[in-house]
Design a protein around this motif. Sequence first.
Motif, short mmCIF file in Angstrom:
data_model
loop_
_atom_site.label_atom_id
_atom_site.label_comp_id
_atom_site.label_asym_id
_atom_site.label_seq_id
_atom_site.Cartn_x
_atom_site.Cartn_y
_atom_site.Cartn_z
N GLU A 40 -2.04 -0.54 0.41
CA GLU A 40 -1.52 -1.31 1.54
C GLU A 40 -0.74 -0.37 2.46
O GLU A 40 -0.56 0.81 2.17
N ASN A 41 -0.26 -0.92 3.58
CA ASN A 41 0.53 -0.10 4.48
C ASN A 41 1.88 0.22 3.85
O ASN A 41 2.50 -0.62 3.21
N ASN B 89 -2.83 -1.60 7.86
CA ASN B 89 -2.96 -2.01 6.46
C ASN B 89 -4.41 -1.81 6.03
O ASN B 89 -5.30 -2.57 6.43
N ARG C 219 -5.84 -2.19 3.14
CA ARG C 219 -6.38 -3.25 2.27
C ARG C 219 -6.87 -4.43 3.11
O ARG C 219 -7.97 -4.96 2.87
N ASN C 220 -6.09 -4.85 4.11
CA ASN C 220 -6.51 -5.95 4.96
C ASN C 220 -7.71 -5.57 5.82
O ASN C 220 -8.58 -6.40 6.10
#
Length: 212
Positions: A22-23, A30, A32-33
């Motif tokens: 993640e960020n 981010n 992951r997003n």
Amino acid sequence: FDLELFLGDHVKLTGTYQMPSENTNFNLFNYRNYLKSKNVFYLFNVSSIEKTESNTNIFFESKNFIINKISNNYSSKYLYTFILGDMRYLDSDVKTSYQVLGISHLFSVSGMHISILTSIIMFIFKKLKIDEDKGMLFSSLFIIYFMFLVNFCPSVLRSGIFYIFISLNKIFYFNIKNSNLLLLTVSLILFFNPYIIYNMGFLYSVIITWAL
């Protein structure tokens, strides 16, 4: 462990997986997003690949046929980009020069492709004096196949579904405003993949279409 995936052919991948990072700074990029917007939830480190069975699905066979035709062409690197929206085969210095000139967006598969393809199809149907409704139905079916060819990338997904809704609206005289059709398109896409909201290409496509 072993993981079996459907990747055009039935392929058995062996390796390990991990969650994307993640960020580390609040409100910044981010990773992951970003991957979730592409329906990717894990990173897989492959140690071996084994083809277990050939896929005889007609859609995948037709896609492989097109890819093979492109591969045998002298300008295959550019055809991959223009037709399939795949810039992986372009030389890094070429991509850098496009970015410096600010024209890299011209080499992305987008709503422009949908407009060009549907215009060509409708022009052919008009020359053949075939009913316009049939032309729009055929165009809609072709656009669904084209979205499959480019792996349902966000910008093409938005423009493709939007075109289909507009065609159905004209054919069946629903008299729905285009702005409402766009909202319906966005709602449908978000219903199936809510994480696509993190994809900048999708956001730009929706905002520009709304403004136009």
